[in-house]
Scaffold this motif. Structure first.
Motif, short mmCIF file in Angstrom:
data_model
loop_
_atom_site.label_atom_id
_atom_site.label_comp_id
_atom_site.label_asym_id
_atom_site.label_seq_id
_atom_site.Cartn_x
_atom_site.Cartn_y
_atom_site.Cartn_z
N LYS A 4 0.84 -1.20 0.00
CA LYS A 4 0.00 0.00 0.00
C LYS A 4 0.87 1.25 0.00
O LYS A 4 1.92 1.29 0.61
CB LYS A 4 -0.92 0.03 1.22
N ALA A 5 0.38 2.29 -0.68
CA ALA A 5 1.07 3.56 -0.67
C ALA A 5 0.97 4.17 0.72
O ALA A 5 -0.06 4.07 1.38
CB ALA A 5 0.47 4.51 -1.70
N VAL A 6 2.05 4.79 1.15
CA VAL A 6 2.10 5.40 2.48
C VAL A 6 2.54 6.85 2.32
O VAL A 6 3.49 7.14 1.60
CB VAL A 6 3.10 4.65 3.38
N MET A 7 1.83 7.75 2.97
CA MET A 7 2.24 9.15 2.97
C MET A 7 3.13 9.39 4.17
O MET A 7 2.78 9.06 5.30
CB MET A 7 1.03 10.07 3.03
N ARG A 8 4.28 9.97 3.91
CA ARG A 8 5.25 10.25 4.97
C ARG A 8 5.15 11.70 5.39
O ARG A 8 4.66 12.55 4.64
CB ARG A 8 6.66 9.96 4.46
#
Length: 150
Positions: A4-8
């Motif tokens: 899954k894409a993760v926002m940092r």
């Protein structure tokens, strides 16, 4: 992380570091007193639901310490000409790993604003202006890692 894409945290842009320039009458104003600006687009659809155009509107809030927009309105009042100008907004945060974004709003026109004001109970005065724009250009875009079609 399950693919899954993760926002940092470093993917968020600090709004304090934005820059706004107003260009009118051959003069460029570094509009550092701007506090908040939102420029929106709205699709215009025909009877069949298809997009037949768009319109751009915006609102800007800034400290009440510059008369550039009042000078435009005065010029318009005295000449009968509608005033058009450009605004360039750059969002840049050196801690942001995706670079910066610069949008040029073209054919801007003041629709509503404050001519004069005072507030005896305020530490400082705020100004605001509503505007429309007829076109825009993306001069520089964030360096996202997604493909253009997403």
């Amino acid at each position: 992380m399950n693919g899954k894409a993760v926002m940092r945290a470093e993917d968020t842009v600090n709004g304090i570091l934005a820059n706004c320039m107003v260009m009118w009458g051959g003069t460029q104003h570094d509009f550092i007193q701007a506090v908040r600006l939102k420029a929106r687009f709205e699709k215009i659809k025909g009877e069949d639901g298809r997009i037949i155009g768009w319109k751009g509107t915006g609102k800007m809030e800034f400290y009440y310490n510059d008369s550039v927009f009042r000078r435009m309105v005065l010029y318009s009042k005295e000449t009968g000409e509608d005033i058009h100008f450009e605004m360039q907004v750059t969002n840049y945060d050196p801690a942001y790993r995706m670079g910066c974004q610069t949008i040029l709003l073209k054919d801007c026109c003041i629709e509503r604003g404050i001519l004069t004001e005072f507030d005896a109970e305020s530490d400082y005065l705020m100004d605001e202006m509503e505007f429309t724009f007829g076109d825009f250009e993306v001069i520089e875009k964030f360096q996202c890692q997604r493909s253009e079609g997403e």
